[in-house]
Write a protein that holds these residues in place. Structure first.
Motif, PDB file in Angstrom:
ATOM      1  N   UNK A 195       1.115  -1.382  -0.137  1.00 24.73           N
ATOM      2  CA  UNK A 195      -0.110  -0.148  -0.272  1.00 24.73           C
ATOM      3  C   UNK A 195       1.216   1.067  -0.040  1.00 24.73           C
ATOM      4  N   UNK A 196       1.862   1.222   0.652  1.00 20.72           N
ATOM      5  CA  UNK A 196       3.317   2.482   0.852  1.00 20.72           C
ATOM      6  C   UNK A 196       3.675   2.934  -0.129  1.00 20.72           C
ATOM      7  N   UNK A 197       3.569   1.519  -1.464  1.00 21.15           N
ATOM      8  CA  UNK A 197       4.415   2.036  -2.572  1.00 21.15           C
ATOM      9  C   UNK A 197       3.119   2.424  -4.168  1.00 21.15           C
ATOM     10  N   UNK A 198       1.547   2.144  -3.752  1.00 20.73           N
ATOM     11  CA  UNK A 198       0.935   2.560  -4.606  1.00 20.73           C
ATOM     12  C   UNK A 198       1.203   4.519  -4.984  1.00 20.73           C
ATOM     13  N   UNK A 199       0.647   3.946  -6.155  1.00 21.30           N
ATOM     14  CA  UNK A 199       1.341   5.734  -6.425  1.00 21.30           C
ATOM     15  C   UNK A 199      -0.395   7.066  -5.747  1.00 21.30           C
ATOM     16  N   UNK A 200      -1.680   5.893  -5.380  1.00 18.98           N
ATOM     17  CA  UNK A 200      -2.597   6.948  -4.774  1.00 18.98           C
ATOM     18  C   UNK A 200      -2.407   6.329  -2.862  1.00 18.98           C
ATOM     19  N   UNK A 201      -2.670   7.521  -2.620  1.00 17.28           N
ATOM     20  CA  UNK A 201      -2.708   6.779  -0.723  1.00 17.28           C
ATOM     21  C   UNK A 201      -3.544   8.212   0.349  1.00 17.28           C
ATOM     22  N   UNK A 202      -4.952   7.525  -0.180  1.00 15.40           N
ATOM     23  CA  UNK A 202      -6.619   8.451   0.381  1.00 15.40           C
ATOM     24  C   UNK A 202      -6.589   8.361   1.481  1.00 15.40           C
ATOM     25  N   UNK A 203      -6.852   9.114   2.505  1.00 18.27           N
ATOM     26  CA  UNK A 203      -6.570   8.835   4.323  1.00 18.27           C
ATOM     27  C   UNK A 203      -7.036   8.397   4.472  1.00 18.27           C
ATOM     28  N   UNK A 204      -8.116   6.947   3.995  1.00 22.88           N
ATOM     29  CA  UNK A 204      -8.679   5.781   5.285  1.00 22.88           C
ATOM     30  C   UNK A 204      -7.210   4.676   4.713  1.00 22.88           C
ATOM     31  N   UNK A 205      -6.975   4.812   4.069  1.00 30.46           N
ATOM     32  CA  UNK A 205      -6.273   3.425   3.442  1.00 30.46           C
ATOM     33  C   UNK A 205      -4.169   3.790   3.897  1.00 30.46           C
ATOM     34  N   UNK A 206      -4.341   5.218   4.407  1.00 34.24           N
ATOM     35  CA  UNK A 206      -3.337   5.120   5.556  1.00 34.24           C
ATOM     36  C   UNK A 206      -3.243   4.870   6.594  1.00 34.24           C
ATOM     37  N   UNK A 207      -4.804   5.033   7.312  1.00 37.92           N
ATOM     38  CA  UNK A 207      -4.632   4.091   9.043  1.00 37.92           C
ATOM     39  C   UNK A 207      -4.894   2.845   8.680  1.00 37.92           C
ATOM     40  N   UNK A 208      -5.568   2.543   7.361  1.00 43.55           N
ATOM     41  CA  UNK A 208      -5.279   1.142   7.733  1.00 43.55           C
ATOM     42  C   UNK A 208      -3.918   1.012   7.166  1.00 43.55           C
ATOM     43  N   UNK A 209      -3.836   1.002   6.550  1.00 39.50           N
ATOM     44  CA  UNK A 209      -2.032   0.662   6.470  1.00 39.50           C
ATOM     45  C   UNK A 209      -1.248   0.440   7.464  1.00 39.50           C
ATOM     46  N   UNK A 210      -1.632   1.272   8.225  1.00 39.27           N
ATOM     47  CA  UNK A 210      -0.682   1.581   9.620  1.00 39.27           C
ATOM     48  C   UNK A 210      -1.013   0.930  10.532  1.00 39.27           C
ATOM     49  N   UNK A 211      -2.216   0.513  10.918  1.00 41.30           N
ATOM     50  CA  UNK A 211      -3.093  -0.742  11.869  1.00 41.30           C
ATOM     51  C   UNK A 211      -2.311  -2.371  11.218  1.00 41.30           C
ATOM     52  N   UNK A 212      -2.324  -2.620  10.148  1.00 40.08           N
ATOM     53  CA  UNK A 212      -1.747  -3.376   9.376  1.00 40.08           C
ATOM     54  C   UNK A 212       0.314  -4.167   9.386  1.00 40.08           C
ATOM     55  N   UNK A 213       0.649  -2.419   9.853  1.00 41.51           N
ATOM     56  CA  UNK A 213       2.429  -2.659   9.967  1.00 41.51           C
ATOM     57  C   UNK A 213       1.893  -2.904  11.710  1.00 41.51           C
ATOM     58  N   UNK A 214       1.184  -2.262  12.551  1.00 38.61           N
ATOM     59  CA  UNK A 214       1.057  -3.226  14.287  1.00 38.61           C
ATOM     60  C   UNK A 214       1.034  -4.177  14.171  1.00 38.61           C
ATOM     61  N   UNK A 215       0.101  -5.014  13.452  1.00 42.53           N
ATOM     62  CA  UNK A 215      -0.420  -6.423  13.589  1.00 42.53           C
ATOM     63  C   UNK A 215       0.399  -7.341  13.124  1.00 42.53           C
TER      64      UNK A 215
END
Length: 338
Positions: free
Chosen positions: A10-30
């Motif tokens: 997700x971090x490497x995608x060309x588009x980063x909508x706000x909800x995706x960033x929050x989701x990405x952070x949660x997945x990293x913590x997991x």
């Protein structure tokens, strides 16, 4: 690694909508929590049940999955730099990633030598057949190459940065050449001997891990070479990444379609859930990172769009496998491959 790649892709995608960033952070913590938990369990297993652990290490198939450990470490380390820096700060993220990259690289180089050595000297060759799992211990150096590219801007300029770049390309070559030989053996085995055991059929997706990760590494290293080498060498490496990505991408598209067809075929024969279904996650994730990196190098919105589509596929696969695994773990009924 199958969870961490969801955040990294997700971090490497060309588009980063706000909800995706929050989701990405949660997945990293997991992913961090999973690495800590499973890593501790692995060490305790060796300490409290050494005979059982040695039995796993001697098993001709189970030993292949020792390659998952360094890839998990490298994936979480890269996620710390790509995603975790929003929480712990850039400096701390670099320190953590450097430590995890070094650890994962050392272990990964060890598996790429130790596992094939055991296969050559200890295993029963009369019963040996090429399996997709054979790629597991030799892919880690390729993961080190792609994740090492992320560290290039954070390493002191000069000899240190040049040494890291050379080491990453060396590991790229090491893993790529041995990996392509192994993929050839696997393809030959599939054509001549058919699918592996039914419940192990999803492991055919492992071949995509080498393909996607190599495209990622070639393009990230090519992009990073501009801060290390003068022209025309930096430009040449960037061109190499572009050409390699397009050629290997075509091969990857074929193998992706073949993996889908073989999985559908296995499903019609009664494929049930097992932990081999995690083979759907990391390899598809590397296809996302490869498409993202290639799209950036080529400046192609079509390839970037493909990365987004593949990420949607990755999310669906990960959510399905993670939910069923969590439910099985809670009930104590996780099935293995038959």
């Amino acid at each position: 690694m199958g969870t961490g790649i969801v955040a990294n892709a997700a971090a490497g995608l060309p588009w980063h909508p706000g909800p995706l960033r929050a989701f990405t952070l949660a997945i990293w913590v997991l992913a961090v929590l999973m690495l800590a938990t499973i890593g501790t369990a692995f060490l305790l297993h060796w300490r409290r049940h050494p005979d059982n652990a040695r039995g796993y290490a001697r098993h001709p198939v189970m030993v292949q999955f020792y390659g998952a450990l360094p890839m998990a470490i490298l994936t979480v380390g890269a996620g710390t730099l790509l995603v975790g820096r929003d929480v712990i700060g850039l400096h701390a993220a670099v320190v953590v990633d450097l430590a995890l990259w070094t650890t994962g690289t050392i272990i990964g180089l060890g598996t790429s030598l130790w596992v094939p050595f055991r296969m050559i000297t200890r295993h029963d060759h009369a019963k040996a057949v090429a399996l997709p799992a054979w790629l597991m211990p030799i892919v880690p150096p390729m993961v080190s190459a792609s994740t090492g590219a992320l560290l290039l801007p954070h390493v002191p300029a000069g000899q240190a940065r040049l040494t890291l770049l050379i080491a990453c390309y060396a590991m790229f070559g090491m893993s790529l050449l041995l990996g392509m030989i192994t993929i050839t053996m696997i393809y030959s085995r599939l054509v001549h001997g058919g699918l592996p055991a039914l419940q192990a059929a999803p492991t055919v997706w492992i071949t995509l891990g080498m393909i996607g990760q190599s495209v990622t590494a070639a393009n990230l290293l090519g992009a990073g070479a501009g801060d290390v080498l003068p022209a025309p060498y930096a430009g040449g490496l960037r061109i190499f990444g572009l050409v390699f990505g397009m050629v290997m991408g075509g091969f990857g598209a074929l193998m992706f379609a073949l993996a889908i067809a073989l999985t559908v075929h296995a499903g019609r024969r009664g494929l049930r859930f097992s932990l081999t279904w995690w083979s759907f996650t990391f390899p598809v994730g590397t296809c996302v990172t490869g498409a993202s990196a290639l799209g950036t190098t080529a400046g192609s919105t079509v390839v970037h769009g493909l990365a987004v589509v593949l990420y949607v596929v990755l999310l669906g696969a990960w959510a399905t496998v993670a939910i069923i695994t969590a439910r099985g773990a809670w009930r104590g009924s996780l099935p293995g491959p038959a």
